[in-house]
Design a protein around this motif. Structure first.
Motif, PDB file in Angstrom:
ATOM      1  N   ASP A 181       1.864  -0.281   0.935  1.00  0.00           N
ATOM      2  CA  ASP A 181       1.328  -0.606  -0.398  1.00  0.00           C
ATOM      3  C   ASP A 181       2.377  -0.498  -1.488  1.00  0.00           C
ATOM      4  N   ASN A 182       3.627  -0.697  -1.133  1.00  0.00           N
ATOM      5  CA  ASN A 182       4.682  -0.490  -2.118  1.00  0.00           C
ATOM      6  C   ASN A 182       5.770  -1.551  -1.986  1.00  0.00           C
ATOM      7  N   ILE A 241       9.936  -4.606   1.563  1.00  0.00           N
ATOM      8  CA  ILE A 241       8.522  -4.976   1.535  1.00  0.00           C
ATOM      9  C   ILE A 241       7.793  -4.307   2.702  1.00  0.00           C
ATOM     10  N   PRO A 242       6.480  -4.081   2.543  1.00  0.00           N
ATOM     11  CA  PRO A 242       5.723  -3.404   3.597  1.00  0.00           C
ATOM     12  C   PRO A 242       5.403  -4.327   4.764  1.00  0.00           C
ATOM     13  N   LEU A 256       2.581 -13.518  -3.212  1.00  0.00           N
ATOM     14  CA  LEU A 256       1.579 -12.559  -2.741  1.00  0.00           C
ATOM     15  C   LEU A 256       2.223 -11.609  -1.757  1.00  0.00           C
ATOM     16  N   ILE A 257       1.994 -10.307  -1.955  1.00  0.00           N
ATOM     17  CA  ILE A 257       2.574  -9.291  -1.074  1.00  0.00           C
ATOM     18  C   ILE A 257       1.457  -8.534  -0.375  1.00  0.00           C
ATOM     19  N   PRO A 258       1.741  -7.994   0.813  1.00  0.00           N
ATOM     20  CA  PRO A 258       0.697  -7.291   1.573  1.00  0.00           C
ATOM     21  C   PRO A 258       0.418  -5.906   1.000  1.00  0.00           C
ATOM     22  N   PRO A 282      11.906   1.191 -10.616  1.00  0.00           N
ATOM     23  CA  PRO A 282      10.579   1.694 -10.262  1.00  0.00           C
ATOM     24  C   PRO A 282      10.035   1.037  -9.004  1.00  0.00           C
ATOM     25  N   THR A 283       9.076   1.702  -8.377  1.00  0.00           N
ATOM     26  CA  THR A 283       8.333   1.103  -7.277  1.00  0.00           C
ATOM     27  C   THR A 283       6.879   0.951  -7.733  1.00  0.00           C
TER      28      THR A 283
END
Lengths: 341, 341, 341, 341
Positions: free
Chosen positions: C195-196, C232-233, D231-233, D277-278
């Motif tokens: 989630d990060n 990326i996750p 879009l990221i998971p 930052p994350t």
């Protein structure tokens, strides 16, 4: 050799297509859709195959039998009970990844699938193709369900060797989302799945009757199993955690010996010498990995069984059955190493 | 009111700090480290609190008691059995999130934690603070473990009302990674966890003895439970899936009634009228949500219990015990809605 | 043919081992460790290969050259600059997956890798094996870095055909965790990644100099590129999103034509006729998929390039270079379909 | 004080409901649906609020104004342009989370939203509520979009102080799935998102015009920005990575000073003294965290801006605007610490 594949747009069909493409005994694959008559390029329906130019033809049983040595059906429940009848009549070999021909008893199908079954005479021609517990195959091979495969391989030694209390079996099975198919629903939405677990089809999963059918063939004393399914935030993979009371006190070593005796000749089944398997031990391979434990405090045997639901649980087992049917070496064209990481 | 918090750099400590900051009855929080004497700014150790300027002081029992109304310990196992003794001697209120004072029997602690226990006389002062099953609290509150909380709340009605075969209990518990702490290991590496499931501490989890201690208090006939723990690719949350044979045939409605009778006055416990809970029903809240089912085919009761391991399973329950100890309304400063999505 | 593989316990080594095992031109693989002398079974170091019984031998350059046709090094930075020298001296073929021989200029290596470089005379023997932009190969093939591969394939047409303002190039690259290796750190902990998103090595990534070296060979006018890397996750996969101002106004169709002209004969590179690729379009394959767009409002070309960092970005490209070196068909033993889903 | 909330079943509405419930200045919340007339219990539509018994009433502007001090609209695009007119006519305070009143120019709305706009006279009453860049508020507050908020806060110092080449701005923005809403589509299916990245709405995102409208107010020289969305998971969170050429050479320290000057009085905006930052630095809080860098090799400023899209990007900023409108302390009822982990 040329083979036909009916249904290539679902997850199982896509994975099966990839395996057939790489199979050294297969020269060509003919693709068929099961609905309607439009001829579309494969790339249209499966975006990840951008350079593939194979076309999907409208279903035509006569043409399939004329041109191919065998037909695979990677279609949803309810299709083959209708489309497969001409092949059965002609004794033409079929490998059916759906659930339509797994249950010998039409009433069971009616009850669990809520649909009309195939004719009983047709069902009688089918053999249940649990490929790592070899048994003679008819020309119609009903490829087992994914949960059923993981669970049955984890229970076979216990049932066949009658090591457990037959009423005590509990299976807590977990599956990734690809097992639930491509349909976009509230339950398959990323936000509903990510960072979450959810049970579904409690006591109603349609793989329960095929497990009971097989288990009772191994040991008729087993009346039922408690079986729950939990969706996990994972794309591929099943873990079935199996609990059963031992009939008499034993040791982890004895339980493991029972498993090793059953599977030592099976190239795709691994019994861990220690510890428990994880899902990633199998993803991308056609393997089933098993870990066992006996807890003397509770007199309970724990078995953990992991498979890739789209490989051993669907397309991989289908190719394994194909290899068995044509007497190819059983590992031909099938990965025995996971794609880890 | 001013409160002290020893240990703020672990996950539980961070979440507890956030809750204490928002608590309307608390004016100030003094932070203490449990090792060494260096005074460091909080922002140095907890990067997400960039605007926080609180300092972490070296541990000093006398100063803590002089300045504060209560002390929270969010420290690892093995710390409070040493540091907490002056507070016990002075009858100063302590809420201890670690496992050091949960077991009344020092030998059990020695066996399961593989460390020397606190003195038996000190252990005797502690009360086990399972906050949703209210019982009188002493000044030393041993906050329950996360797995123990989820499991005990799922088993309490069954045990207290003696509804099940006492030897038949199986708990298949799943936990997110924050339950395993911050330490970077091969097992906590993203690649090992993502898209994976893995069992750990099979039959050896240190929450087993505190569950047995509590269960046998409710019903001495329960000799043991089969309890497995599986790491899931989730940051926060526990799901305990509980199986037990019913002592006599009943219905899902009857099982639910037993649960409702136990919990209808508890603001943080929800018994679902239908269906099973998911982890996201509770993440970010101090709730426990329970779903129940009775399967007549196998005569098995299934209970699914979900909590946020860092809230109800740690910091949230600690604040709930704080509210109980000081007779504040039990929901003061505690979220009853999850942070969904 | 027999081949040697030095280093099999890292992610790239494991994936390379799996590919070599399936390669039809390879009969046997000899495994070597690069440290110390202990002979250990492969299963000890790579738990997922439970049925594999291959041993890992202590490193021995003479034996490797005697027994094998080629050696692969899947070792960390700093190893081959020491171990590879005998092979260079003997003109024995090497495919090196590490960064030790990618930079022609020893000072650049010193600066970006913070280590002593290989001797300049040895570096001069190495060729940079960007396999989809074929160029003559020497016996020492320096396999490109994963970020460099994705970025260079996305920039090649723009640089070679001088379509962009050479000072305007920005690359926002994203990578899954397997690209960061197996080491357990605070940054690779599941809770830190799930989630990060997090940037790392800002302006300091060691793949920057090999990209600049190649880009300036294509077009000396490019002085530098802005290049950032974001974790990326995701386990596997790289997406490089590339931005550059067009030298003169054009159309998306014209940009696409430039890419198609460059890659139409490359079996592993796909230029999408429309839309942008996703990571899953390539995971498990040796492909690079490219999408392009021209935005007339900002006069900006956007290119999205995706690869599997362990396949095209490491082991797959190594096998592709192996095929090229021995004049096998370039797709031999390499998957052109992703493992989707 | 009593407030009305229209639309509570979407993600923003649910999060806003939770915030309003905890707000110390709010006594009661009236919930309204925007379609039809059925009165349903909240628990029916939002499963996670099982103990909530609030009802959702059919929309009724007169009743809302009679009973409440303000109305929040957490509805999709296209609703308030119709439903909000009576409130505007009556000068009754509205906070609108949708995009219907953000653009002053009706033609822009028509073009980017592909719908008929609200009347120009109504649009003229609305103020754009970018809460951390305080400006006078009218009674109709158009709450900014999530991407716009992250991007504008990252660009404000650069634009207002004219530090960059105005044609060089590139924004590579990434968002979690909650930003795309609850609708189940092929693109939001877990299997499509997990382990994947995908771009969408390239050059067509409807937040582009509101960013340009605000940027040009700050500095009319900016003609356009290149803006992509990926879009990221991840469930919650936005990271906007911003690139721009510096107008003249400077240092990272100088860039940071420009940001600190802008934001040093804003309690929700943090400019990192070092590093980037994350997303998890902000999830669950109403904060925006900014990191900056200047790369002298490419003369490029990089700004990374992170927010929780449902908090600062929607519901949190709405409550912040509510606090501003009623002159409450701006942090009232808003978390300044993330829910980490």
């Amino acid at each position: 050799m040329q083979v036909a594949l009916v249904g290539v747009t679902g997850y199982s069909g896509m994975v099966l297509y990839r395996l057939l493409k790489q199979h050294p005994e297969i020269d060509r694959i003919q693709l068929y859709g099961h609905v309607g008559a439009t001829t579309v390029a494969l790339k249209t329906v499966a975006a990840m195959y951008q350079k593939e130019t194979a076309v999907i033809r409208p279903f035509d049983a006569t043409a399939i039998m004329r041109d191919n040595a065998i037909v695979f059906f990677a279609t949803s429940a309810g299709i083959t009970r209708q489309l497969a009848l001409p092949f059965i009549a002609a004794h033409f070999p079929v490998i059916d990844l759906s659930g339509d021909f797994r249950l010998h008893d039409p009433e069971q199908y009616q009850r669990w699938y809520q649909r009309d079954p195939a004719p009983a005479t047709a069902l009688a021609q089918a053999s249940y193709g649990l490929a790592d517990m070899p048994a003679p195959l008819s020309t119609y091979i009903a490829n087992p369900g994914c949960y059923a495969t993981a669970t049955l391989l984890g229970l076979a030694p216990l049932a066949q060797q009658q090591l457990v209390e037959p009423t005590s079996i509990v299976v807590d099975a977990k599956s990734g989302l690809s097992g639930a198919g491509k349909r976009a629903t509230a339950a398959s939405h990323y936000v509903a799945v990510n960072d979450n677990l959810s049970l579904y089809k409690l006591n109603q999963h349609q793989h329960i009757p095929e497990m009971m059918q097989q288990l009772q063939q191994w040991w008729s004393a087993i009346p039922a199993i408690e079986f729950t399914t939990t969706l996990i935030p994972v794309t591929r993979g099943i873990m079935a955690t199996i609990y059963a009371k031992a009939k008499s006190a034993l040791t982890t070593t004895q339980v493991r010996a029972a498993f090793t005796a059953t599977y030592h000749e099976q190239p795709f089944v691994q019994v861990l010498p220690t510890g428990m398997p994880t899902i990633k031990d199998v993803v991308g391979s056609n393997n089933c990995v098993l870990g066992v434990d006996y807890n003397p405090v509770t007199n309970t045997i724990v078995v953990v069984s992991v498979i890739d639901n789209l490989m051993k649980g669907a397309a991989g087992q289908a190719v394994q059955n194909f290899n068995r049917y044509f007497d190819f070496a059983v590992t031909t064209g099938l990965p025995t190493l996971p794609v880890f990481p």
